[in-house]
Design an enzyme around this catalytic site. Structure first.
Site, PDB file in Angstrom:
ATOM      1  N   LYS A   1       0.819  -1.218   0.000  1.00  0.00           N
ATOM      2  CA  LYS A   1       0.000   0.000   0.000  1.00  0.00           C
ATOM      3  C   LYS A   1       0.851   1.265   0.000  1.00  0.00           C
ATOM      4  CE  LYS A   1      -4.387  -1.690   1.536  1.00  0.00           C
ATOM      5  NZ  LYS A   1      -5.580  -1.543   2.339  1.00  0.00           N
TER       6      LYS A   1
ATOM      7  N   LYS B   1      -4.800  -8.360  -6.485  1.00  0.00           N
ATOM      8  CA  LYS B   1      -6.046  -8.652  -5.782  1.00  0.00           C
ATOM      9  C   LYS B   1      -7.121  -7.643  -6.181  1.00  0.00           C
ATOM     10  CE  LYS B   1      -6.205  -6.711  -1.306  1.00  0.00           C
ATOM     11  NZ  LYS B   1      -7.001  -6.588  -0.124  1.00  0.00           N
TER      12      LYS B   1
ATOM     13  N   LYS C   1     -10.758  -2.147  -3.596  1.00  0.00           N
ATOM     14  CA  LYS C   1     -11.627  -0.966  -3.680  1.00  0.00           C
ATOM     15  C   LYS C   1     -10.889   0.212  -4.274  1.00  0.00           C
ATOM     16  CE  LYS C   1     -13.473  -1.864   0.919  1.00  0.00           C
ATOM     17  NZ  LYS C   1     -12.356  -1.905   1.868  1.00  0.00           N
TER      18      LYS C   1
END
Ligand code: AQP
Length: 333
Positions: free
Chosen positions: A114, A198, A201
């Site tokens: 991230k 993956k 969102k």
């Protein structure tokens, strides 16, 4: 055996098929077993580890509650609340961050993914996120935590933190090390555009995921455009090797139809992807549309959604405030 269940979902918008198949579907099954005590948390403190628009965040908190309820979680059976409503989560996270070690956190792959290349610019919250997650779980003496495969490492860290706290303060078994509940198959749903990433969102392309609020035409269009490969559908597992996109789409089919990967392969063996995609779209529309329509209906009744959270906060607070009081005593405050 009765299980104490705790799990959370971030209100960061665009709840998708991965969140549903990896986590929420499992929440519903656990909620339906009367022997379980379930707590499902809208983890808004986690959401702000990356920048959020305050108005959007408020909207996304309600949308996450609506998704829980629309998917089949009964607010009269399970506690549904938002994390920021219970102060013990923040207090617990601070105390546990003095127990957790830098070396442990440095190994967390989600932070690396991230934060990306420029980790100096990531928030401290994003780095210490797994410690807050440990506090969330440990405050409720949760025995089992249903999560997608991507959260496995964070749960192992939670167990390490619990053990170190108990050792450091000589309080055997005070913090209970929880067990992960990760589905054996299809526990990581991948992007429709890239089978090595993956479904997420925050991915910029909306075509990469099926949102739980998508309508029929959006679902059909996204599956039509989903990446595949030039080969025909595989005849057996061996032929599926190395074909990430085909694996993902067949996995989604198997998971939604409650069947095995093998029987799904058999059903479409040798056919064209376009035939399979039509069947997959049909299945997705059948499964997702009732949830999507219910979410939209629930979102029109904001006061109902807010009342679920208020009630949940009160119930969660009763449990968490007792535990944090004991934690503070143990620490010497
Ligand atoms: N692709 C996925 N496959 C299976 N399970 C998944 N989960 C998330 N993505 C997948 C599971 O959903 C639960 C809630 O996740 P979250 O909202 O707390 O955060 P996340 O894992 O960071 O999800 P996203 O979609 O990737 O969000 P962003 O883009 O905001 O970071 C968890 O149990 C998770 O395992």
């Amino acid at each position: 055996m009765s299980k104490k269940i705790f799990s959370g979902v971030q209100p960061t918008g665009n709840l998708h098929l991965g969140n549903y198949l990896g986590a929420i579907k499992n929440f519903v099954e656990l909620n339906n077993n009367d022997a379980n005590q379930c707590i499902f948390c809208v983890v808004d403190l986690h959401a702000i580890t990356v920048k959020q628009d305050p108005k959007e965040l408020k909207k996304n908190i309600r949308e996450t509650v609506a998704t829980f309820v629309a998917s089949g979680i009964d607010p009269n059976k399970s506690i549904i609340f938002n994390q920021s409503g219970v102060a013990a989560h923040s207090e617990g996270a601070w105390i546990l961050s003095c127990v957790a070690r830098m070396g442990w956190l440095n190994r967390m792959t989600q932070f690396k993914e991230k934060a990306g290349k420029d980790k100096e610019k990531a928030s401290i919250g994003l780095y210490s996120y797994p410690v807050l997650m440990a506090a969330d779980i440990l405050l409720y003496d949760a025995t089992h935590v249903p999560v997608g495969d991507d959260q496995k490492q964070h749960l192992e860290l939670c167990r390490d933190i619990a053990q170190k706290f108990n050792n450091d303060f000589d309080v055997e078994d005070f913090l209970k090390a929880p067990e992960p509940l990760i589905q054996k198959e299809f526990s990581r749903i991948m992007s429709l555009k890239d089978g090595s990433n993956k479904m997420s969102k925050s991915e910029l392309s909306d075509l990469s995921r099926i949102n739980l609020t998508d309508d029929k035409d959006q679902i059909i269009n996204k599956i039509k455009k989903a990446k595949t490969d030039p080969l025909p559908m595989p005849k057996d597992i061996k032929e599926l090797e190395g074909r990430l996109e085909a694996q993902n789409l067949l996995g989604i089919f198997a998971s939604l139809s409650n069947s095995t990967l093998e029987s799904s392969i058999e059903k479409f063996a040798g056919k064209n992807f376009s035939d399979f995609k039509q069947e997959l779209s049909k299945l997705l529309v059948n499964k997702i549309m009732p949830i999507s329509e219910e979410i939209k209906k629930l979102l029109k009744d904001q006061s109902y959604l807010d009342s679920i959270l208020l009630d949940g906060v009160e119930k969660a607070n009763k449990i968490a405030s007792k535990k944090i009081k004991k934690i503070k005593e143990i620490v010497g405050f």
